[in-house]
Design an enzyme around this catalytic site. Structure first.
Site, mmCIF file in Angstrom:
data_model
loop_
_atom_site.group_PDB
_atom_site.id
_atom_site.type_symbol
_atom_site.label_atom_id
_atom_site.label_comp_id
_atom_site.label_asym_id
_atom_site.label_seq_id
_atom_site.Cartn_x
_atom_site.Cartn_y
_atom_site.Cartn_z
ATOM 1 N N ALA A 66 46.778 36.947 59.838
ATOM 2 C CA ALA A 66 47.298 37.886 60.884
ATOM 3 C C ALA A 66 47.488 39.353 60.119
ATOM 4 O O ALA A 66 47.899 39.070 59.073
ATOM 5 C CB ALA A 66 48.453 37.592 61.727
ATOM 6 N N GLY A 109 46.689 33.035 59.835
ATOM 7 C CA GLY A 109 45.884 33.111 61.008
ATOM 8 C C GLY A 109 44.344 32.807 60.820
ATOM 9 O O GLY A 109 43.700 32.325 61.740
ATOM 10 N N GLU A 112 44.115 28.989 60.930
ATOM 11 C CA GLU A 112 44.463 28.713 62.008
ATOM 12 C C GLU A 112 43.286 29.020 63.065
ATOM 13 O O GLU A 112 42.931 28.199 63.990
ATOM 14 C CB GLU A 112 45.492 29.547 62.575
ATOM 15 C CG GLU A 112 46.977 29.100 62.105
ATOM 16 C CD GLU A 112 48.201 29.904 62.533
ATOM 17 O OE1 GLU A 112 47.865 31.082 62.241
ATOM 18 O OE2 GLU A 112 48.949 29.297 63.188
ATOM 19 N N GLU A 132 52.858 31.581 55.835
ATOM 20 C CA GLU A 132 53.808 32.461 56.676
ATOM 21 C C GLU A 132 55.283 32.514 56.083
ATOM 22 O O GLU A 132 55.904 33.449 56.127
ATOM 23 C CB GLU A 132 53.645 32.266 58.066
ATOM 24 C CG GLU A 132 52.348 32.234 58.819
ATOM 25 C CD GLU A 132 51.183 31.453 58.659
ATOM 26 O OE1 GLU A 132 51.372 30.477 57.876
ATOM 27 O OE2 GLU A 132 50.240 31.437 59.653
HETATM 28 N N1 CAA Z 1 47.505 41.700 56.618
HETATM 29 C C1 CAA Z 1 46.960 42.829 56.557
HETATM 30 N N2 CAA Z 1 46.324 43.301 55.503
HETATM 31 C C2 CAA Z 1 45.898 42.539 54.717
HETATM 32 C C3 CAA Z 1 46.309 41.036 54.528
HETATM 33 C C4 CAA Z 1 46.944 40.830 55.967
HETATM 34 N N3 CAA Z 1 47.238 39.323 56.118
HETATM 35 N N4 CAA Z 1 45.775 40.163 53.701
HETATM 36 C C5 CAA Z 1 45.087 41.325 52.720
HETATM 37 N N5 CAA Z 1 45.436 42.482 53.308
HETATM 38 C C6 CAA Z 1 45.077 43.715 52.846
HETATM 39 C C7 CAA Z 1 45.909 44.142 51.449
HETATM 40 O O1 CAA Z 1 47.124 44.817 51.901
HETATM 41 C C8 CAA Z 1 45.170 45.247 50.639
HETATM 42 O O2 CAA Z 1 45.117 46.316 51.423
HETATM 43 P P1 CAA Z 1 45.076 47.868 50.582
HETATM 44 O O3 CAA Z 1 43.870 47.839 49.862
HETATM 45 O O4 CAA Z 1 45.352 48.688 51.709
HETATM 46 O O5 CAA Z 1 46.558 47.481 49.828
HETATM 47 C C9 CAA Z 1 43.398 44.471 51.007
HETATM 48 O O6 CAA Z 1 43.625 43.796 52.047
HETATM 49 C C10 CAA Z 1 43.250 43.435 49.834
HETATM 50 O O7 CAA Z 1 44.152 42.558 49.378
HETATM 51 P P2 CAA Z 1 44.748 42.590 48.313
HETATM 52 O O8 CAA Z 1 44.751 43.611 47.324
HETATM 53 O O9 CAA Z 1 46.388 41.851 48.335
HETATM 54 O O10 CAA Z 1 43.805 41.488 47.538
HETATM 55 P P3 CAA Z 1 44.119 40.292 46.280
HETATM 56 O O11 CAA Z 1 42.634 39.738 45.957
HETATM 57 O O12 CAA Z 1 45.061 40.806 45.344
HETATM 58 O O13 CAA Z 1 44.852 39.175 47.331
HETATM 59 C C11 CAA Z 1 45.131 37.668 48.996
HETATM 60 C C12 CAA Z 1 44.177 38.470 48.238
HETATM 61 C C13 CAA Z 1 45.908 36.635 48.339
HETATM 62 C C14 CAA Z 1 44.656 36.976 50.377
HETATM 63 C C15 CAA Z 1 46.442 38.814 49.321
HETATM 64 O O14 CAA Z 1 45.751 39.607 50.318
HETATM 65 C C16 CAA Z 1 47.469 38.051 50.500
HETATM 66 O O15 CAA Z 1 48.275 37.133 50.097
HETATM 67 N N6 CAA Z 1 47.363 38.330 51.814
HETATM 68 C C17 CAA Z 1 48.162 37.783 52.700
HETATM 69 C C18 CAA Z 1 48.021 36.357 52.892
HETATM 70 C C19 CAA Z 1 48.968 35.885 54.208
HETATM 71 O O16 CAA Z 1 50.137 35.967 53.880
HETATM 72 N N7 CAA Z 1 48.453 35.573 55.560
HETATM 73 C C20 CAA Z 1 49.360 35.260 56.372
HETATM 74 C C21 CAA Z 1 49.805 36.287 57.384
HETATM 75 S S1 CAA Z 1 50.905 35.832 58.655
HETATM 76 C C22 CAA Z 1 50.088 34.908 59.679
HETATM 77 O O17 CAA Z 1 48.946 35.117 59.617
HETATM 78 C C23 CAA Z 1 50.814 34.709 61.041
HETATM 79 C C24 CAA Z 1 50.274 33.717 61.790
HETATM 80 O O18 CAA Z 1 50.446 32.632 61.812
HETATM 81 C C25 CAA Z 1 49.232 34.423 62.623
#
Ligand code: CAA
Length: 258
Positions: A66, A109, A112, A132
């Site tokens: 998400a 998400g 999911e 999460e």
């Molecule tokens: N939401 C918003 N933006 C996101 C995102 C997310 N879930 N995942 C990645 N992005 C964005 C980053 O902020 C980044 O944007 P900027 O260039 O503007 O900074 C861009 O995508 C590229 O990401 P990274 O620079 O972080 O890329 P990376 O290769 O270094 O890492 C990753 C990749 C490990 C997937 C890392 O991006 C990450 O950990 N993302 C979040 C994963 C996460 O926590 N997901 C769960 C979200 S909560 C949820 O989903 C609730 C639910 O149950 C519905």
């Protein structure tokens, strides 16, 4: 064809393809994308020319979860009153079979969303997780429920409590995905599976999907009874007549989806 901002859609050989298209955000699932995916899927579900759906992302990310930046400013009453994420339930109500083609990150998400689909095909690069907890939240699109049903309590607990991820091989062993294929072949394989399903009788495929899904909702006795009633109902279709006639006449069946 409807114009979307966060997804691409196309149709081919009775398959409706939805490609998540927010590459700069690794296909993070914002509310707009949720609305577009569910609307496109509902359109395909209603379309008599479509027999199966495929949902995919990019090579790097199916979806990284998400949209954290969109969620961040909200407080409890914001998410409670708007019933944040409830619209994803509409995807679970799609009656035609759905295939998720997962390459790269399928986190939160994203994992999911894959589990909301009926068949999950994974590229060898796929990474699944429910991280999460690291953000101070828990899964909100069914992850704690569907992951537990897919892989069992021990792995689901470990993933939801520590945020550790699973690679494609482990996901296949654990039963989260049906098959792992080389990344370069993923979309082709997913479309081939979808075309196979779409080449069957659509009403019968819908009944098969509904019957399998019933296993997650009810007791064994009720589920078997439900299956038997649907099995009886297949005999009311033209496609049952055609399928069995084709077998006895030693020819390929031509289903009319009636
Ligand atoms: N939401 C918003 N933006 C996101 C995102 C997310 N879930 N995942 C990645 N992005 C964005 C980053 O902020 C980044 O944007 P900027 O260039 O503007 O900074 C861009 O995508 C590229 O990401 P990274 O620079 O972080 O890329 P990376 O290769 O270094 O890492 C990753 C990749 C490990 C997937 C890392 O991006 C990450 O950990 N993302 C979040 C994963 C996460 O926590 N997901 C769960 C979200 S909560 C949820 O989903 C609730 C639910 O149950 C519905």
């Amino acid at each position: 064809m409807t114009r979307y901002e966060t997804i691409l859609t196309e149709t081919k050989n009775r398959v409706g393809l939805i490609t998540l298209n927010r590459p700069k955000a690794l296909n993070a699932l914002n509310l707009r994308l949720m609305g577009e995916v569910t609307a496109a899927a509902a359109d395909f579900d209603r379309d008599p020319e479509i027999g199966c759906l495929v949902i995919t992302g990019s090579e790097r990310a199916f979806a990284a979860g998400a949209d954290i930046k969109e969620m961040q400013p909200n407080d409890y009453m914001d998410v409670y009153l708007s019933d944040w994420f409830a619209a994803w339930d509409r995807l679970g109500q799609i009656r035609k079979p759905t295939v998720a083609a997962v390459s790269g990150y399928a986190l939160g998400g994203g994992c999911e969303l894959a589990m909301l689909c009926d068949i999950v095909l994974a590229a060898d690069t796929a990474v699944f997780g429910q991280p999460e907890i690291k953000l101070g939240v828990i899964p909100g699109i069914g992850g704690s429920q569907r992951l537990t049903r897919a892989v069992g309590k021990a792995k689901a607990m470990e993933m939801c409590l520590t945020g550790r991820t699973m690679d494609a091989e482990e996901a296949e062993r654990a039963g989260l995905v049906s098959r792992v294929v080389p990344a370069a072949d993923l979309l082709g394989e997913a479309l081939a599976v979808a075309e196979t399903v779409a080449g069957m009788s659509t009403p019968i495929a819908m009944m098969a999907k509904e019957s399998v899904n019933r296993a997650f909702e009810t007791t064994l006795a009720e589920g078997v009874r439900f299956e038997r009633r649907l099995f009886h109902a297949t005999f009311a279709t033209a496609d049952q007549k055609e399928g069995m006639a084709a077998f006895t006449e030693k020819r390929a069946a031509t289903f009319v989806n009636r």
